[in-house]
Design a protein around this motif. Structure first.
Motif, mmCIF file in Angstrom:
data_model
loop_
_atom_site.group_PDB
_atom_site.id
_atom_site.type_symbol
_atom_site.label_atom_id
_atom_site.label_comp_id
_atom_site.label_asym_id
_atom_site.label_seq_id
_atom_site.Cartn_x
_atom_site.Cartn_y
_atom_site.Cartn_z
ATOM 1 N N LEU A 1 0.855 -1.179 0.000
ATOM 2 C CA LEU A 1 0.000 0.000 0.000
ATOM 3 C C LEU A 1 0.892 1.229 0.000
ATOM 4 C CD1 LEU A 1 -2.812 -0.761 2.634
ATOM 5 C CD2 LEU A 1 -3.127 -0.490 0.165
ATOM 6 N N ARG A 2 0.365 2.307 -0.542
ATOM 7 C CA ARG A 2 1.085 3.568 -0.512
ATOM 8 C C ARG A 2 0.189 4.622 0.125
ATOM 9 N NH1 ARG A 2 2.892 7.778 -5.163
ATOM 10 N NH2 ARG A 2 4.911 8.425 -4.300
ATOM 11 N N LEU A 3 0.614 5.087 1.292
ATOM 12 C CA LEU A 3 -0.136 6.119 1.997
ATOM 13 C C LEU A 3 0.352 7.496 1.565
ATOM 14 C CD1 LEU A 3 -0.199 4.694 5.632
ATOM 15 C CD2 LEU A 3 -1.718 4.188 3.714
ATOM 16 N N ALA A 4 -0.575 8.437 1.569
ATOM 17 C CA ALA A 4 -0.232 9.824 1.263
ATOM 18 C C ALA A 4 -0.708 10.724 2.395
ATOM 19 C CB ALA A 4 -0.869 10.257 -0.048
ATOM 20 N N CYS A 5 0.047 11.764 2.636
ATOM 21 C CA CYS A 5 -0.310 12.778 3.627
ATOM 22 C C CYS A 5 -0.231 14.126 2.917
ATOM 23 C CB CYS A 5 0.648 12.730 4.800
ATOM 24 S SG CYS A 5 0.406 14.049 6.008
ATOM 25 N N ALA A 6 -1.401 14.705 2.665
ATOM 26 C CA ALA A 6 -1.465 15.977 1.962
ATOM 27 C C ALA A 6 -1.660 17.106 2.957
ATOM 28 C CB ALA A 6 -2.610 15.964 0.959
ATOM 29 N N ALA A 7 -0.952 18.193 2.732
ATOM 30 C CA ALA A 7 -1.003 19.316 3.662
ATOM 31 C C ALA A 7 -1.643 20.539 3.020
ATOM 32 C CB ALA A 7 0.396 19.671 4.123
ATOM 33 N N SER A 8 -2.290 21.305 3.855
ATOM 34 C CA SER A 8 -2.805 22.604 3.437
ATOM 35 C C SER A 8 -2.554 23.597 4.564
ATOM 36 C CB SER A 8 -4.295 22.541 3.114
ATOM 37 O OG SER A 8 -5.038 22.131 4.247
ATOM 38 N N GLY A 9 -2.548 24.870 4.217
ATOM 39 C CA GLY A 9 -2.344 25.895 5.221
ATOM 40 C C GLY A 9 -0.899 26.306 5.386
ATOM 41 N N SER A 10 0.014 25.501 4.894
ATOM 42 C CA SER A 10 1.428 25.830 4.994
ATOM 43 C C SER A 10 2.213 24.947 4.047
ATOM 44 C CB SER A 10 1.926 25.634 6.420
ATOM 45 O OG SER A 10 3.259 26.071 6.552
ATOM 46 N N THR A 11 3.438 25.357 3.766
ATOM 47 C CA THR A 11 4.318 24.569 2.900
ATOM 48 C C THR A 11 5.079 23.568 3.741
ATOM 49 O OG1 THR A 11 4.573 26.443 1.405
ATOM 50 C CG2 THR A 11 6.198 24.682 1.253
ATOM 51 N N LEU A 12 5.010 22.293 3.349
ATOM 52 C CA LEU A 12 5.622 21.234 4.139
ATOM 53 C C LEU A 12 7.130 21.150 3.989
ATOM 54 C CD1 LEU A 12 3.362 18.056 3.978
ATOM 55 C CD2 LEU A 12 3.662 19.695 5.844
ATOM 56 N N SER A 13 7.688 21.813 3.039
ATOM 57 C CA SER A 13 9.107 21.624 2.729
ATOM 58 C C SER A 13 10.026 21.949 3.908
ATOM 59 C CB SER A 13 9.502 22.463 1.517
ATOM 60 O OG SER A 13 9.302 23.842 1.788
ATOM 61 N N THR A 14 9.584 22.799 4.811
ATOM 62 C CA THR A 14 10.420 23.162 5.951
ATOM 63 C C THR A 14 10.117 22.346 7.203
ATOM 64 O OG1 THR A 14 8.898 24.904 6.666
ATOM 65 C CG2 THR A 14 10.636 25.522 5.102
ATOM 66 N N TYR A 15 9.158 21.456 7.132
ATOM 67 C CA TYR A 15 8.737 20.671 8.290
ATOM 68 C C TYR A 15 9.394 19.296 8.313
ATOM 69 C CZ TYR A 15 4.891 23.911 9.287
ATOM 70 O OH TYR A 15 4.154 25.013 9.616
ATOM 71 N N GLY A 16 9.695 18.830 9.511
ATOM 72 C CA GLY A 16 9.993 17.424 9.681
ATOM 73 C C GLY A 16 8.674 16.669 9.693
ATOM 74 N N MET A 17 8.643 15.491 9.065
ATOM 75 C CA MET A 17 7.408 14.728 8.941
ATOM 76 C C MET A 17 7.588 13.332 9.492
ATOM 77 S SD MET A 17 5.391 16.890 7.546
ATOM 78 C CE MET A 17 4.009 15.789 7.209
ATOM 79 N N GLY A 18 6.516 12.801 10.035
ATOM 80 C CA GLY A 18 6.584 11.462 10.585
ATOM 81 C C GLY A 18 5.310 10.690 10.325
ATOM 82 N N TRP A 19 5.444 9.379 10.339
ATOM 83 C CA TRP A 19 4.299 8.472 10.303
ATOM 84 C C TRP A 19 4.311 7.660 11.598
ATOM 85 C CZ3 TRP A 19 0.348 8.336 6.865
ATOM 86 C CH2 TRP A 19 0.531 8.961 5.623
ATOM 87 N N PHE A 20 3.133 7.549 12.173
ATOM 88 C CA PHE A 20 2.940 6.769 13.379
ATOM 89 C C PHE A 20 1.746 5.849 13.152
ATOM 90 C CE2 PHE A 20 5.734 8.992 16.378
ATOM 91 C CZ PHE A 20 6.034 10.122 15.643
ATOM 92 N N ARG A 21 1.596 4.847 14.011
ATOM 93 C CA ARG A 21 0.443 3.971 13.889
ATOM 94 C C ARG A 21 -0.035 3.540 15.267
ATOM 95 N NH1 ARG A 21 3.508 -1.291 11.159
ATOM 96 N NH2 ARG A 21 4.616 -1.998 13.039
ATOM 97 N N GLN A 22 -1.297 3.188 15.310
ATOM 98 C CA GLN A 22 -1.876 2.721 16.557
ATOM 99 C C GLN A 22 -2.834 1.583 16.256
ATOM 100 O OE1 GLN A 22 -3.803 5.701 18.999
ATOM 101 N NE2 GLN A 22 -3.504 4.451 20.828
ATOM 102 N N ALA A 23 -2.521 0.429 16.822
ATOM 103 C CA ALA A 23 -3.372 -0.744 16.697
ATOM 104 C C ALA A 23 -4.353 -0.775 17.861
ATOM 105 C CB ALA A 23 -2.514 -2.000 16.671
ATOM 106 N N PRO A 24 -5.476 -1.465 17.706
ATOM 107 C CA PRO A 24 -6.474 -1.535 18.783
ATOM 108 C C PRO A 24 -5.863 -2.068 20.071
ATOM 109 C CG PRO A 24 -7.399 -2.378 16.752
ATOM 110 C CD PRO A 24 -5.945 -2.156 16.484
ATOM 111 N N GLY A 25 -6.094 -1.348 21.165
ATOM 112 C CA GLY A 25 -5.602 -1.779 22.452
ATOM 113 C C GLY A 25 -4.121 -1.550 22.687
ATOM 114 N N LYS A 26 -3.466 -0.900 21.739
ATOM 115 C CA LYS A 26 -2.030 -0.655 21.877
ATOM 116 C C LYS A 26 -1.738 0.840 21.848
ATOM 117 C CE LYS A 26 -0.449 -5.031 19.900
ATOM 118 N NZ LYS A 26 0.481 -5.666 18.925
ATOM 119 N N GLU A 27 -0.562 1.187 22.320
ATOM 120 C CA GLU A 27 -0.147 2.575 22.285
ATOM 121 C C GLU A 27 0.312 2.956 20.882
ATOM 122 O OE1 GLU A 27 1.410 3.070 26.905
ATOM 123 O OE2 GLU A 27 2.803 3.272 25.239
ATOM 124 N N ARG A 28 0.243 4.233 20.618
ATOM 125 C CA ARG A 28 0.759 4.739 19.349
ATOM 126 C C ARG A 28 2.251 4.459 19.256
ATOM 127 N NH1 ARG A 28 0.229 10.920 19.188
ATOM 128 N NH2 ARG A 28 2.057 10.726 20.531
#
Length: 123
Positions: free
Chosen positions: A18-45
C-alpha cells in the motif's frame, strides 16, 4: 496552522503493498519534519518512519527494509510506501508535522497531526 489529511489506506493481503499519502494545506511542508505513526487496537501509538526537511530518513526496526518514507515538496505531500505487509502492520496510520524541520521518533515533538487512515492486513 497546518492541516494534514491521510489517504491510501485499505484492506490488503499479507505480502501486499500500500502507498499512503499525507497531503497538507495551510502551509508549505518543505520546511517541516514529517513522521508516520500507527496505533493498533488496544495498543499505544508507535513510531513508524520520519523524514527531515533535508530528506534524512529514520525507521522503526519493525518496518526497516519494508517501508519507505518520501516527500514531494512540489505537491506538498509525504508518502509512506509499505511493501511486504504483515498482519501485525494492521493499525490506524497517522502523519504528523514538526515545525523545526528535524526528524524524530517521539510523537510528543510533533506539532500537527492528521486524522488517520486505516490499514488492515489479512493473513
Amino acid at each position: 496552522q497546518v492541516q494534514l489529511v491521510e489517504s491510501g489506506g485499505g484492506l490488503v493481503q499479507a505480502g501486499g503493498s500500500l502507498r499512503l499519502a499525507c497531503a497538507a494545506s495551510g502551509s508549505t511542508l518543505s520546511t517541516y519534519g514529517m513522521g508516520w505513526f500507527r496505533q493498533a487496537p488496544g495498543k499505544e501509538r508507535e513510531f513508524v518512519a520520519a523524514i527531515s526537511s533535508g530528506g534524512s530518513t529514520y525507521y522503526a526496526d519493525s518496518v526497516k527494509g519494508r517501508f519507505t518514507i518520501s516527500r514531494d515538496n512540489a505537491k506538498n505531500t509525504v508518502h509512506l510506501q509499505m511493501n511486504s505487509l504483515k498482519p501485525e502492520d494492521t493499525a490506524v496510520y497517522y502523519c504528523a508535522a514538526k515545525q523545526d524541520g528535524r526528524r524524530s521518533y517521539s510523537g510528543y515533538e510533533y506539532d500537527y497531526w492528521g486524522q488517520g487512515t486505516q490499514v488492515t492486513v489479512s493473513s
